[in-house]
Scaffold this motif. Structure first.
Motif, short mmCIF file in Angstrom:
data_model
loop_
_atom_site.label_atom_id
_atom_site.label_comp_id
_atom_site.label_asym_id
_atom_site.label_seq_id
_atom_site.Cartn_x
_atom_site.Cartn_y
_atom_site.Cartn_z
N GLU A 1 0.83 -1.20 0.00
CA GLU A 1 0.00 0.00 0.00
C GLU A 1 0.86 1.25 0.00
O GLU A 1 0.54 2.23 -0.67
N SER B 1 2.34 1.63 -3.56
CA SER B 1 1.33 2.08 -4.52
C SER B 1 0.93 3.53 -4.27
O SER B 1 0.62 4.26 -5.21
N GLY B 2 0.98 3.98 -3.03
CA GLY B 2 0.69 5.37 -2.71
C GLY B 2 1.73 6.32 -3.28
O GLY B 2 1.42 7.43 -3.71
N GLU C 1 3.63 5.54 -6.00
CA GLU C 1 3.58 5.41 -7.46
C GLU C 1 2.37 6.09 -8.08
O GLU C 1 2.43 6.55 -9.21
N GLN C 2 1.26 6.15 -7.36
CA GLN C 2 -0.02 6.59 -7.92
C GLN C 2 0.04 7.92 -8.66
O GLN C 2 -0.50 8.02 -9.76
N GLY D 1 2.17 -2.02 -12.69
CA GLY D 1 2.24 -0.73 -12.04
C GLY D 1 3.10 0.24 -12.83
O GLY D 1 3.01 0.32 -14.05
#
Length: 125
Positions: free
Chosen positions: A8, A11-12, A14-15, A59
């Motif tokens: 998480e 991904s935070g 990378e977002q 991703g």
């Protein structure tokens, strides 16, 4: 303090860097990739058209390998999809293939490298 899952957290980070306007790309598709090329102090956009032979990663590290034949020599380039160097990608044709990796195209020449175009199924009554 709560435990934060490492996935998480990654991904935070990378977002914000992920592109939202990418088309649906599959192996066998003929695509035109518009890449930004820097020459000296100037920057221009160069188009690269070919067949997608491989998709890899997930991703932000998602990449596509595009192959074309130029003057009888096969040329493959890898484009990271979410890179700022890739301006846009246009899907010209959707290919009908049954493999995820189209490495067999490397050993073929001329008309043998053609891939059938995917046809849309008409609903039956």
């Amino acid at each position: 303090m709560t435990k934060v899952n490492a996935r998480e957290l990654i991904s935070g980070v990378e977002q914000p860097h992920l592109k939202a306007n990418l088309p649906d790309i599959n192996p066998g598709d003929t695509v035109k990739v518009f890449a930004k090329i820097r020459e000296g102090g100037k920057e221009r956009i160069q188009a690269y058209e070919g067949t997608v032979i491989k998709l890899q990663g997930a991703g932000i590290s998602r990449a596509v390998v595009v192959r074309k034949t130029f003057q009888g020599v096969g040329v493959e380039r890898t484009f990271p999809l979410h890179s700022p160097r890739v301006d846009r990608i246009d899907v010209l044709r959707q290919g009908n293939v049954r493999r995820a990796r189209l490495y067999y195209l490397r050993g073929l020449q001329g008309k043998a490298t053609r891939i059938k175009e995917k046809t849309t199924q008409r609903p039956t009554k």
